[in-house]
Design a protein around this motif. Structure first.
Motif, mmCIF file in Angstrom:
data_model
loop_
_atom_site.group_PDB
_atom_site.id
_atom_site.type_symbol
_atom_site.label_atom_id
_atom_site.label_comp_id
_atom_site.label_asym_id
_atom_site.label_seq_id
_atom_site.Cartn_x
_atom_site.Cartn_y
_atom_site.Cartn_z
ATOM 1 N N GLY A 36 -16.170 -34.184 -4.753
ATOM 2 C CA GLY A 36 -14.774 -33.952 -5.278
ATOM 3 C C GLY A 36 -14.326 -32.559 -5.830
ATOM 4 N N GLU A 37 -15.313 -32.194 -6.591
ATOM 5 C CA GLU A 37 -15.178 -30.689 -7.235
ATOM 6 C C GLU A 37 -15.217 -29.749 -6.073
ATOM 7 O OE1 GLU A 37 -17.534 -29.911 -10.599
ATOM 8 O OE2 GLU A 37 -17.490 -32.101 -11.522
ATOM 9 N N VAL A 38 -16.055 -29.805 -5.403
ATOM 10 C CA VAL A 38 -16.394 -28.815 -4.254
ATOM 11 C C VAL A 38 -15.216 -28.708 -3.500
ATOM 12 C CG1 VAL A 38 -17.787 -28.211 -2.296
ATOM 13 C CG2 VAL A 38 -19.008 -28.720 -4.408
ATOM 14 N N ARG A 39 -14.634 -30.051 -3.071
ATOM 15 C CA ARG A 39 -13.656 -30.084 -2.120
ATOM 16 C C ARG A 39 -12.443 -29.355 -2.742
ATOM 17 N NH1 ARG A 39 -14.380 -36.150 0.745
ATOM 18 N NH2 ARG A 39 -15.792 -35.243 2.200
ATOM 19 N N ALA A 40 -11.845 -29.833 -4.284
ATOM 20 C CA ALA A 40 -10.901 -29.457 -5.040
ATOM 21 C C ALA A 40 -10.983 -27.819 -5.012
ATOM 22 C CB ALA A 40 -10.829 -29.733 -6.260
ATOM 23 N N ALA A 41 -12.120 -27.308 -5.299
ATOM 24 C CA ALA A 41 -12.493 -25.710 -5.237
ATOM 25 C C ALA A 41 -12.136 -24.882 -4.072
ATOM 26 C CB ALA A 41 -13.685 -25.323 -5.853
ATOM 27 N N ARG A 42 -12.737 -25.742 -2.859
ATOM 28 C CA ARG A 42 -12.505 -25.099 -1.648
ATOM 29 C C ARG A 42 -11.004 -25.005 -1.066
ATOM 30 N NH1 ARG A 42 -16.725 -28.312 1.848
ATOM 31 N NH2 ARG A 42 -18.749 -26.994 1.254
ATOM 32 N N ARG A 43 -10.279 -26.106 -1.663
ATOM 33 C CA ARG A 43 -8.807 -26.268 -1.432
ATOM 34 C C ARG A 43 -8.017 -24.924 -2.159
ATOM 35 N NH1 ARG A 43 -8.420 -31.236 -1.969
ATOM 36 N NH2 ARG A 43 -8.061 -31.206 -4.234
ATOM 37 N N ARG A 44 -8.526 -24.846 -3.563
ATOM 38 C CA ARG A 44 -7.860 -23.837 -4.244
ATOM 39 C C ARG A 44 -8.194 -22.504 -3.725
ATOM 40 N NH1 ARG A 44 -9.565 -26.887 -8.467
ATOM 41 N NH2 ARG A 44 -11.548 -25.588 -8.903
ATOM 42 N N LEU A 45 -9.298 -22.317 -3.026
ATOM 43 C CA LEU A 45 -9.647 -20.820 -2.546
ATOM 44 C C LEU A 45 -8.922 -20.685 -1.126
ATOM 45 C CD1 LEU A 45 -13.844 -20.910 -2.882
ATOM 46 C CD2 LEU A 45 -12.288 -19.364 -3.928
ATOM 47 N N GLY A 46 -8.694 -21.739 -0.435
ATOM 48 C CA GLY A 46 -7.885 -21.648 0.588
ATOM 49 C C GLY A 46 -6.589 -21.139 0.472
ATOM 50 N N GLU A 47 -5.915 -21.844 -0.634
ATOM 51 C CA GLU A 47 -4.497 -21.525 -1.231
ATOM 52 C C GLU A 47 -4.584 -20.156 -1.545
ATOM 53 O OE1 GLU A 47 -3.743 -24.414 -4.123
ATOM 54 O OE2 GLU A 47 -3.509 -25.947 -2.762
ATOM 55 N N LEU A 48 -5.709 -19.531 -2.392
ATOM 56 C CA LEU A 48 -5.593 -18.325 -2.816
ATOM 57 C C LEU A 48 -5.718 -17.248 -1.645
ATOM 58 C CD1 LEU A 48 -7.730 -18.593 -5.967
ATOM 59 C CD2 LEU A 48 -5.397 -17.843 -6.202
ATOM 60 N N GLU A 49 -6.462 -17.587 -0.751
ATOM 61 C CA GLU A 49 -6.669 -16.809 0.314
ATOM 62 C C GLU A 49 -5.414 -16.658 1.300
ATOM 63 O OE1 GLU A 49 -10.290 -17.954 2.629
ATOM 64 O OE2 GLU A 49 -11.481 -16.896 1.401
ATOM 65 N N ALA A 50 -4.848 -17.568 1.484
ATOM 66 C CA ALA A 50 -3.510 -17.671 1.812
ATOM 67 C C ALA A 50 -2.495 -16.851 1.220
ATOM 68 C CB ALA A 50 -3.189 -19.073 2.090
ATOM 69 N N ALA A 51 -2.359 -16.966 -0.409
ATOM 70 C CA ALA A 51 -1.561 -16.032 -0.810
ATOM 71 C C ALA A 51 -1.775 -14.762 -0.735
ATOM 72 C CB ALA A 51 -1.579 -16.728 -2.214
ATOM 73 N N MET A 52 -3.356 -14.221 -0.808
ATOM 74 C CA MET A 52 -3.739 -12.940 -0.771
ATOM 75 C C MET A 52 -3.483 -12.445 0.554
ATOM 76 S SD MET A 52 -7.257 -13.082 -2.711
ATOM 77 C CE MET A 52 -7.969 -11.728 -1.954
ATOM 78 N N GLY A 53 -3.389 -13.173 1.840
ATOM 79 C CA GLY A 53 -2.964 -12.581 3.225
ATOM 80 C C GLY A 53 -1.703 -12.135 3.265
ATOM 81 N N ARG A 54 -0.693 -12.780 2.354
ATOM 82 C CA ARG A 54 0.667 -12.359 2.318
ATOM 83 C C ARG A 54 1.012 -11.192 1.517
ATOM 84 N NH1 ARG A 54 0.988 -18.208 1.794
ATOM 85 N NH2 ARG A 54 1.231 -18.073 -0.423
ATOM 86 N N LEU A 55 -0.004 -10.918 0.539
ATOM 87 C CA LEU A 55 0.394 -9.432 0.040
ATOM 88 C C LEU A 55 -0.015 -8.259 0.745
ATOM 89 C CD1 LEU A 55 -1.832 -10.552 -3.359
ATOM 90 C CD2 LEU A 55 0.705 -10.735 -2.945
ATOM 91 N N PRO A 56 0.733 -7.251 0.336
ATOM 92 C CA PRO A 56 0.581 -5.852 1.264
ATOM 93 C C PRO A 56 -0.869 -5.213 1.052
ATOM 94 C CG PRO A 56 1.935 -5.541 -0.600
ATOM 95 C CD PRO A 56 1.690 -7.087 -0.482
ATOM 96 N N TRP A 57 -1.442 -5.560 0.191
ATOM 97 C CA TRP A 57 -2.865 -5.066 -0.195
ATOM 98 C C TRP A 57 -3.757 -5.983 -0.162
ATOM 99 C CZ3 TRP A 57 -5.019 -7.271 -4.682
ATOM 100 C CH2 TRP A 57 -3.937 -7.868 -5.432
ATOM 101 N N HIS A 58 -5.069 -5.657 0.145
ATOM 102 C CA HIS A 58 -6.298 -6.734 0.179
ATOM 103 C C HIS A 58 -7.000 -6.454 -1.086
ATOM 104 C CE1 HIS A 58 -4.958 -7.714 4.370
ATOM 105 N NE2 HIS A 58 -4.745 -6.437 4.501
ATOM 106 N N ALA A 59 -7.510 -7.499 -1.656
ATOM 107 C CA ALA A 59 -8.327 -7.528 -2.849
ATOM 108 C C ALA A 59 -9.609 -8.038 -2.167
ATOM 109 C CB ALA A 59 -7.975 -8.658 -3.697
ATOM 110 N N THR A 60 -10.772 -7.718 -2.937
ATOM 111 C CA THR A 60 -11.784 -8.167 -2.690
ATOM 112 C C THR A 60 -12.305 -9.379 -3.069
ATOM 113 O OG1 THR A 60 -12.571 -5.867 -3.342
ATOM 114 C CG2 THR A 60 -14.491 -7.508 -2.889
ATOM 115 N N ARG A 61 -12.879 -10.374 -2.188
ATOM 116 C CA ARG A 61 -12.982 -11.674 -2.313
ATOM 117 C C ARG A 61 -14.168 -11.899 -3.390
ATOM 118 N NH1 ARG A 61 -14.818 -16.541 1.629
ATOM 119 N NH2 ARG A 61 -14.776 -18.250 0.244
ATOM 120 N N ARG A 62 -13.786 -12.637 -4.208
ATOM 121 C CA ARG A 62 -14.866 -12.762 -5.271
ATOM 122 C C ARG A 62 -15.255 -14.395 -5.400
ATOM 123 N NH1 ARG A 62 -13.900 -13.080 -11.092
ATOM 124 N NH2 ARG A 62 -16.123 -13.274 -12.142
#
Length: 166
Positions: free
Chosen positions: A100-126
């Motif tokens: 459950g924790e891993v799935r929730a974290a993956r979901r949050r990471l997916g949301e963050l990556e989607a948000a980062m993809g909309r930004l004009p600059w690219h941040a390093t994935r940590r």
């Protein structure tokens, strides 16, 4: 054709190769890091060191056997079955929570990556090391629980097949 004595071909005498002790390596043998797997055998006169051995890049690598395969062999008694069942039930709870924790974290990471993809600059994935540890533990538990469940099912199947009915 007669060869002059000085140009006569030399008789070819084949010698059997020197007897070597065989080294049997099993798939579950693991060589500790930093240690050679075995000594290089002493060379015969004129023979190059390591001659006849398999080149390092082509030698099969030993596979590590998971600890649960060794710790949980085939079940031989009802008492052992109950022990396996207890371990399974205890670790199933841990696995379910981690999953459950891993799935929730993956979901949050997916949301963050989607948000980062909309930004004009690219941040390093940590990636969070605690998340990676949880993910690895979750995968390990999944494999371990699958193994234990299979052992229990094998025992139950064998017990049914060996039962005598009158």
């Amino acid at each position: 054709v007669r060869w002059p004595r000085s140009h006569a071909p030399l008789p070819c005498v084949l010698k059997p190769p020197p007897a070597r002790a065989k080294h049997v390596a099993f798939e579950d043998e693991v060589v500790p890091l930093g240690r050679p797997s075995r000594r290089v055998p002493p060379t015969e006169e004129g023979e190059k060191p390591g001659a006849g051995s398999v080149p390092p890049g082509l030698a099969p690598r030993p596979r590590a056997v998971p600890d649960y395969v060794v710790k949980y062999p085939a079940i031989r008694s009802p008492r052992q079955r109950e022990g396996y069942k207890g371990v399974f039930q205890d670790q199933l709870v841990e696995y379910t929570e981690l999953l459950g924790e891993v799935r929730a974290a993956r979901r949050r990471l997916g949301e963050l990556e989607a948000a980062m993809g909309r930004l004009p600059w690219h941040a390093t994935r940590r990636t969070d090391s605690a998340f990676l540890e949880k993910q690895q533990r979750c995968e390990y538990l999944k494999k371990k629980l699958t193994h234990i469940k299979a052992r229990i099912q094998e025992y139950d199947r064998d017990a049914r097949e060996s039962a005598v009915y009158f």
